[in-house]
Design an enzyme around this catalytic site. Structure first.
Site, short mmCIF file in Angstrom:
data_model
loop_
_atom_site.label_atom_id
_atom_site.label_comp_id
_atom_site.label_asym_id
_atom_site.label_seq_id
_atom_site.Cartn_x
_atom_site.Cartn_y
_atom_site.Cartn_z
N HIS A 75 -5.44 -4.03 -1.56
CA HIS A 75 -5.28 -3.01 -2.59
C HIS A 75 -5.26 -3.60 -4.00
O HIS A 75 -4.99 -2.90 -4.97
CB HIS A 75 -4.01 -2.20 -2.35
CG HIS A 75 -4.12 -1.26 -1.20
ND1 HIS A 75 -4.56 0.03 -1.33
CD2 HIS A 75 -3.85 -1.43 0.12
CE1 HIS A 75 -4.56 0.63 -0.14
NE2 HIS A 75 -4.13 -0.23 0.75
N LYS B 27 -12.02 -0.27 0.29
CA LYS B 27 -11.20 0.42 -0.70
C LYS B 27 -11.95 0.45 -2.04
O LYS B 27 -12.85 1.25 -2.22
CB LYS B 27 -9.83 -0.22 -0.76
CG LYS B 27 -9.07 -0.04 0.57
CD LYS B 27 -7.73 -0.67 0.59
CE LYS B 27 -6.98 -0.31 1.87
NZ LYS B 27 -7.65 -0.75 3.12
N SER C 260 0.79 -1.23 0.00
CA SER C 260 0.00 0.00 0.00
C SER C 260 0.82 1.27 0.00
O SER C 260 0.31 2.33 -0.39
CB SER C 260 -0.94 0.01 1.20
OG SER C 260 -0.22 -0.03 2.42
#
Length: 402
Positions: free
Chosen positions: A217, A248, A189
């Site tokens: 991610h 996310k 990340s």
């Protein structure tokens, strides 16, 4: 009373000292306040600014379809689950989401948790214990680190994204443990690089070790239509544990473990956040199902995200900025020292761009940066405005040539 207050003050004085030290070193984190829905632009501390901070990769956090799905279930299910999943908190919606997620990711089964952090805290201690060993990438996320520590297993760190070092560490540890687990982030990340999961799989299977990847991610970003790093490498059915988050790219909140059905069944019995923390509310579950609907219907948002990433990175490099080793939409602007990164962030904000500085302990000392999080919600005009602000501040602070 005054004496008691003085004792408390003395007992906690060390905290004030530590806070002052953080401020002096440029590591104190000033938290800004948001007064709007997530999107390409935000209301932050009373002003409208371009948003380069959020993990809202696909712009789904305020997508009308997700908002409508959440609103629709409130009258039927209410606002809170009022129980843990294992007692009276498992809704039919939870099971529907788990079925849909398993289908989306082409895995045998999935189980959901309150967050991606909770998913790691559930999975790792349930899979290994004091007689076991974990081989962990040295730059793994804090939630993986905490899960490893909670397990009581011996933790052996291998060099970042280095399959050769991983194999060497495995060879050195042979015969000293009962069970072994290899764990890595999928997309890292802070730097935006990708774990060589295909090579890590080859090594873990060679030595009969369990393999776990945290794809926080990568989901919604990598793979066909955002199906993640396992899809990206064509490793379906070969990775035992895929941890993900809905906070996310999915634009909601919550986490999941997907993969082998035996692992999923075991976590329903022994995953502590599943057993001891209340279930995710129905509105969040419904919104996450709607996010899967959007992703299954079209790759448009994922394609736009990558188009934005390619454009912004190329333009930033053209301006003379160091964007590190990122190969994903995560774009670190490497600045080195924390005070410079914080000053850069403040001056960007004065230019109408919200992009926070990141320093130690989130990243190593001397590697402070501005981390730009790009989104499919950004227009080309948004990106150009951000580039202009970066150029002005970069020249003013001597980071790039004037």
């Amino acid at each position: 009373m005054a004496s008691q207050e003085a004792q408390v003050s003395k007992r906690l004085a060390w905290i004030q000292d530590e806070l002052e030290a953080l401020k002096a070193s440029g590591l104190y984190n000033t938290i800004r306040t948001i007064s709007s829905a997530q999107g390409a632009w935000l209301e932050v501390d009373g002003r409208r600014v371009l948003n380069f901070c959020s993990n809202n990769y696909l712009g789904l956090a305020n997508h009308p379809r997700l908002v409508a799905a959440a609103r629709e279930v409130l009258d039927r299910y209410g606002v809170g689950p009022a129980a843990v999943r294992s007692i009276a908190g498992t809704l039919d919606l939870h099971l529907e989401l788990e079925r849909r997620l398993a289908t989306f990711k082409h895995v045998e089964a999935a189980v959901t948790f309150q967050s991606g952090f909770c998913a790691n805290l559930a999975a790792i201690p349930a899979l290994v214990g004091k007689e076991d060993v974990i081989f962990s990438d040295e730059l793994n996320h804090a939630s993986i680190i905490d899960g490893c520590r909670l397990s009581g297993a011996r933790i052996i760190r291998y060099a970042h994204c280095d399959p050769n070092d991983l194999e060497q560490k495995i060879l050195e540890a042979q015969g000293t443990y009962r069970r072994g687990l290899v764990v890595t982030d999928g997309v890292f990340s802070m730097d935006g690089d990708i774990a060589p999961l295909d090579q890590i799989y080859a090594i873990s299977s060679k030595y009969d070790l369990m393999l776990m990847v945290d794809d926080a991610h990568g989901e919604g970003v990598l793979g066909h239509g955002g199906r993640g790093i396992v899809d990206h490498f064509g490793l379906h059915g070969k990775v035992d544990v895929e941890v993900g988050t809905f906070s996310k790219a999915f634009g909601v909140v919550g986490g999941a473990v997907a993969g082998n059905s035996l692992v999923v069944e075991w976590l329903r019995q022994r995953g502590r956040p599943f057993l001891f923390s209340s279930a995710v509310p129905a509105a969040d579950v419904a919104a996450t199902i709607a996010a899967i609907d959007v992703l299954e219907a079209s790759t448009e948002l994922v394609d736009r995200l990558w188009e934005n990433a390619r454009y912004f990175k190329a333009e930033m490099r053209g301006l003379g900025f160091d964007t590190g080793q990122s190969v994903t939409p995560i774009t670190p602007i490497m600045l080195g020292e924390a005070p410079l990164a914080q000053q850069f962030s403040r001056e960007l904000f004065s230019e109408g761009v919200f992009a926070m500085a990141i320093g130690y302990p989130t990243v190593p000392k001397g590697k402070a940066r501005i981390r730009v999080m790009l989104s499919a919600a950004h227009t080309r005009e948004d990106l150009d405005r951000g580039l202009e602000a970066f150029a002005r501040v970069g020249k003013r602070l001597g980071v790039i040539a004037g």
